[in-house]
Design a protein around this motif. Structure first.
Motif, PDB file in Angstrom:
ATOM      1  N   MET A 150      30.638 116.703  45.834  1.00  0.00           N
ATOM      2  CA  MET A 150      30.749 116.297  47.228  1.00  0.00           C
ATOM      3  C   MET A 150      31.581 117.329  47.990  1.00  0.00           C
ATOM      4  O   MET A 150      32.568 117.835  47.445  1.00  0.00           O
ATOM      5  CB  MET A 150      31.432 114.924  47.301  1.00  0.00           C
ATOM      6  CG  MET A 150      31.333 114.248  48.656  1.00  0.00           C
ATOM      7  SD  MET A 150      32.420 112.780  48.871  1.00  0.00           S
ATOM      8  CE  MET A 150      32.063 111.787  47.444  1.00  0.00           C
ATOM      9  N   THR A 250      28.923 113.885  52.055  1.00  0.00           N
ATOM     10  CA  THR A 250      29.598 112.613  51.771  1.00  0.00           C
ATOM     11  C   THR A 250      29.267 112.041  50.388  1.00  0.00           C
ATOM     12  O   THR A 250      29.581 110.899  50.102  1.00  0.00           O
ATOM     13  CB  THR A 250      29.226 111.549  52.834  1.00  0.00           C
ATOM     14  OG1 THR A 250      27.804 111.385  52.831  1.00  0.00           O
ATOM     15  CG2 THR A 250      29.694 111.968  54.222  1.00  0.00           C
ATOM     16  N   ARG A 251      28.605 112.848  49.550  1.00  0.00           N
ATOM     17  CA  ARG A 251      28.285 112.358  48.193  1.00  0.00           C
ATOM     18  C   ARG A 251      27.924 113.542  47.309  1.00  0.00           C
ATOM     19  O   ARG A 251      27.446 114.562  47.794  1.00  0.00           O
ATOM     20  CB  ARG A 251      27.121 111.371  48.233  1.00  0.00           C
ATOM     21  CG  ARG A 251      25.927 111.926  48.997  1.00  0.00           C
ATOM     22  CD  ARG A 251      24.816 110.880  49.089  1.00  0.00           C
ATOM     23  NE  ARG A 251      23.860 111.247  50.102  1.00  0.00           N
ATOM     24  CZ  ARG A 251      22.536 111.203  49.963  1.00  0.00           C
ATOM     25  NH1 ARG A 251      22.009 110.813  48.839  1.00  0.00           N
ATOM     26  NH2 ARG A 251      21.733 111.554  50.934  1.00  0.00           N
ATOM     27  N   PRO A 252      28.119 113.399  46.012  1.00  0.00           N
ATOM     28  CA  PRO A 252      27.685 114.459  45.100  1.00  0.00           C
ATOM     29  C   PRO A 252      26.167 114.412  44.968  1.00  0.00           C
ATOM     30  O   PRO A 252      25.545 113.390  45.260  1.00  0.00           O
ATOM     31  CB  PRO A 252      28.347 114.062  43.786  1.00  0.00           C
ATOM     32  CG  PRO A 252      28.492 112.578  43.862  1.00  0.00           C
ATOM     33  CD  PRO A 252      28.702 112.243  45.319  1.00  0.00           C
TER      34      PRO A 252
ATOM     35  N   LYS B 127      35.097 106.944  47.069  1.00  0.00           N
ATOM     36  CA  LYS B 127      35.960 108.057  47.471  1.00  0.00           C
ATOM     37  C   LYS B 127      35.279 108.854  48.573  1.00  0.00           C
ATOM     38  O   LYS B 127      34.151 109.320  48.413  1.00  0.00           O
ATOM     39  CB  LYS B 127      36.244 108.959  46.268  1.00  0.00           C
ATOM     40  CG  LYS B 127      37.124 108.269  45.235  1.00  0.00           C
ATOM     41  CD  LYS B 127      37.590 109.232  44.166  1.00  0.00           C
ATOM     42  CE  LYS B 127      38.466 108.496  43.149  1.00  0.00           C
ATOM     43  NZ  LYS B 127      38.842 109.358  42.025  1.00  0.00           N
ATOM     44  N   LEU B 128      36.009 109.010  49.665  1.00  0.00           N
ATOM     45  CA  LEU B 128      35.447 109.731  50.812  1.00  0.00           C
ATOM     46  C   LEU B 128      36.523 110.607  51.436  1.00  0.00           C
ATOM     47  O   LEU B 128      37.715 110.344  51.301  1.00  0.00           O
ATOM     48  CB  LEU B 128      34.903 108.734  51.832  1.00  0.00           C
ATOM     49  CG  LEU B 128      33.602 108.035  51.373  1.00  0.00           C
ATOM     50  CD1 LEU B 128      33.348 106.776  52.152  1.00  0.00           C
ATOM     51  CD2 LEU B 128      32.419 108.996  51.477  1.00  0.00           C
ATOM     52  N   TYR B 133      35.351 108.281  59.107  1.00  0.00           N
ATOM     53  CA  TYR B 133      33.904 108.069  58.993  1.00  0.00           C
ATOM     54  C   TYR B 133      33.509 106.638  59.399  1.00  0.00           C
ATOM     55  O   TYR B 133      32.346 106.374  59.644  1.00  0.00           O
ATOM     56  CB  TYR B 133      33.435 108.301  57.547  1.00  0.00           C
ATOM     57  CG  TYR B 133      33.479 109.727  57.058  1.00  0.00           C
ATOM     58  CD1 TYR B 133      33.527 110.811  57.943  1.00  0.00           C
ATOM     59  CD2 TYR B 133      33.440 110.003  55.690  1.00  0.00           C
ATOM     60  CE1 TYR B 133      33.543 112.124  57.478  1.00  0.00           C
ATOM     61  CE2 TYR B 133      33.444 111.310  55.217  1.00  0.00           C
ATOM     62  CZ  TYR B 133      33.503 112.364  56.106  1.00  0.00           C
ATOM     63  OH  TYR B 133      33.505 113.649  55.632  1.00  0.00           O
ATOM     64  N   LEU B 172      28.732 104.620  56.580  1.00  0.00           N
ATOM     65  CA  LEU B 172      29.744 105.333  57.360  1.00  0.00           C
ATOM     66  C   LEU B 172      29.379 105.200  58.835  1.00  0.00           C
ATOM     67  O   LEU B 172      28.592 105.970  59.390  1.00  0.00           O
ATOM     68  CB  LEU B 172      29.813 106.792  56.903  1.00  0.00           C
ATOM     69  CG  LEU B 172      30.066 106.938  55.391  1.00  0.00           C
ATOM     70  CD1 LEU B 172      30.082 108.406  54.979  1.00  0.00           C
ATOM     71  CD2 LEU B 172      31.360 106.251  54.973  1.00  0.00           C
ATOM     72  N   SER B 192      27.040 107.210  48.292  1.00  0.00           N
ATOM     73  CA  SER B 192      26.539 106.523  47.092  1.00  0.00           C
ATOM     74  C   SER B 192      26.771 105.011  47.156  1.00  0.00           C
ATOM     75  O   SER B 192      27.872 104.554  47.459  1.00  0.00           O
ATOM     76  CB  SER B 192      27.244 107.074  45.848  1.00  0.00           C
ATOM     77  OG  SER B 192      27.053 108.471  45.756  1.00  0.00           O
ATOM     78  N   TYR B 335      38.972 111.194  48.955  1.00  0.00           N
ATOM     79  CA  TYR B 335      38.324 112.151  48.049  1.00  0.00           C
ATOM     80  C   TYR B 335      39.075 113.463  48.162  1.00  0.00           C
ATOM     81  O   TYR B 335      39.230 114.005  49.248  1.00  0.00           O
ATOM     82  CB  TYR B 335      36.865 112.340  48.454  1.00  0.00           C
ATOM     83  CG  TYR B 335      36.114 113.348  47.608  1.00  0.00           C
ATOM     84  CD1 TYR B 335      35.640 112.998  46.341  1.00  0.00           C
ATOM     85  CD2 TYR B 335      35.881 114.643  48.063  1.00  0.00           C
ATOM     86  CE1 TYR B 335      34.951 113.905  45.565  1.00  0.00           C
ATOM     87  CE2 TYR B 335      35.186 115.564  47.284  1.00  0.00           C
ATOM     88  CZ  TYR B 335      34.731 115.191  46.042  1.00  0.00           C
ATOM     89  OH  TYR B 335      34.048 116.096  45.262  1.00  0.00           O
TER      90      TYR B 335
END
Lengths: 336, 336
Positions: A150, A250-252, B127-128, B133, B172, B192, B335
């Motif tokens: 991410m 915002t994400r892997p 986790k962000l 957001y 978000l 996710s 994150y």
């Protein structure tokens, strides 16, 4: 290194293909499927590269490679996101309907989440219930990533590109306006896409691969006639590093994620909308763009979308004129 | 039958879980992963059901089942499409911003293609990078399908539902307006998602499962306090058969496709927007809805979105008060 998945079960049977696409050898001693290789790339890639070298030397058993035996390299994938990196194309879409394109589109990529569960093989017919959907090809470049963290930055993202492919991102133009008006993006208007027979490591592309762009013409034919030959490295506002970073904000992204470039589109030499191949231009990678240019130039579109029985072919050749990825060649047929 | 995937590698380790969620036994003698079971359901399902029965009788080796050892039932999936079946919710969204909802929304489902490559586990933190957001939960029901042919009708589609789960479709909110304005749907605004520890066959739900709807309250908590308990079977304009048919209009869906209901949302007893739990109402399955109701009633939202350190819990209980799917329980964290 060139990899392909022969049709076999749900995930295909991974083979290593010779550079000239004539011979193949089984990857099975290393790994059974392409997703398996991507899941464990650091272990698999050097071993597959060894096999590829042995294949070129004739020092492993091999068999004749037939593109029509191929499934898409990933017959089903965990992710397919498609950018719209050729902003020229987006500007034409807007222009044709008399709308201004927001200035931010030059800096903030457009990208949609596509369906990745049921890709067509490169020679598999596009079967649909109705011609009235406005069936169109979209010839694009796509990359397959490794695991992407991410918040990755574009430069790091470029280093996480494992493979490069071509894609026909089939689009149903007449379903798009209603679907986009609903606000939730494409769903029914994007049926299954098809990818090129071979997926190729960036190093295999030599100097044509630079800074996350592929600098060669993408060749599209409709019904056996040249339709487009835009340069994939030209007018690409966002390189693949930027596109991957956008997807991963915002994400892997899991290994095996496919990221598309969007329809390849070049401006004409005079800076205006591209001209058809028949008029000495570079043509188009989708019929919608030709229709937009017709609308801008003549007030109305005249080229029809694809009908049952029509066929499309998408390919890319290296400097010596040899096919790099093999060809996507699909007929449009009614779905019973 | 209840199935879960213990954290293990990329696809988890499939286990069969007892009805009371206290014990589990390995599915390995039949199949290693849930995707593997879905790929070959006709062969696997009866054998897994036999194991489930033996587990209840104590006639197979078993071990203590801990929900916090679970990944999502499909830790990565080939497809995740999410409907917006509770049109009440959509109408409130529009009302809060002073817009009319098109009449067609009552007959033509809203649905978006979501990212399916990297689901969170049911107890994994969200986790962000930023609280700005506008982090929100969305408590929903989801089903997992078998192979679905293109053009399937809703009734046939209902018979292709293999499993039912709960989902937290993390959203978000502050990224949504810009992203939807671009016209290509959600991407960065949907990080996710996480699914419930157990995925459950429809027959396990007894009479609560009827005509493609799950007739039980969906329980949502924020920071340990009751936040919502809307009835998932009420105000669901489109049942799962209709949602699956919508997704499959122009393409087949591969086994393991996950279809979501969208945020569960009930009208108030008086037909108006739902009231908070604290005021005797059924509450909400997402903070955005509470904020919309506040906007409609008081001119402005007052409930903040989630902040780092906040937690959410999503669960559903049967008529006897026992957890059916186990709980999704996630903390919101920065994150790094």
């Amino acid at each position: 290194m060139k990899l392909a998945s022969l049709m076999h079960g749900r995930d295909g049977r991974l083979v290593i293909v010779s550079g000239d696409l004539t011979r193949a050898t089984d990857a099975f001693p290393v790994v059974a499927t392409l997703q398996g290789a991507l899941d464990d790339w650091d272990r698999c890639a050097p071993r597959l590269a060894d096999l590829a070298e042995s294949l070129e030397h004739g020092s492993v058993p091999s068999f004749r490679f037939h593109e029509h035996d191929c499934a898409s390299p990933l017959p089903r994938a965990y992710q397919w996101v498609d950018g719209s990196a050729y902003v020229n194309h987006v500007e034409l879409v807007r222009k044709a309907r008399g709308a201004e394109m927001p200035e931010s589109f030059w800096t903030d990529p457009l990208m949609y989440q596509g369906g990745s569960d049921s890709f067509l093989g490169p020679r598999e017919a596009v079967k649909l219930a109705s011609e009235d959907y406005g069936i169109d090809l979209e010839a694009e470049i796509a990359v397959v990533t490794g695991d992407v963290p991410m918040g990755v930055m574009p430069e790091e993202a470029r280093g996480l590109i494992r493979l490069v492919m071509l894609v026909n991102d089939v689009s149903l133009r007449n379903l798009i306006p209603n679907e986009l008006a609903k606000g939730f993006g494409f769903l029914q208007s994007k049926p299954s896409s098809a990818f090129s027979p071979a997926a190729v490591t960036p190093d295999e592309l030599g100097p044509a691969w630079k800074d996350g762009k592929l600098n060669l013409p993408l060749l599209a034919q409709v019904n056996g006639k040249p339709f487009g030959k835009p340069q994939a490295g030209v007018d690409m506002t966002f390189d693949f590093g930027v596109l991957i970073a956008h997807a991963a904000k915002t994400r892997p992204l899991v290994a095996g994620t496919i990221v598309g470039s969007g329809t390849v589109s070049n401006r004409d030499a005079d800076g205006g909308p591209g001209r058809p191949v028949a008029e000495g231009g570079l043509g188009y990678a989708c019929i919608a763009e030709q229709r937009m240019v017709e609308t801008i130039r003549h007030g109305a579109p005249k080229t029809p979308f694809l009908r049952f029985g029509d066929s499309v072919r998408i390919e890319m050749k290296d400097a010596a004129g040899h096919s790099i990825f093999g060809a996507i060649e699909q007929e449009i047929l009614p779905y019973a």
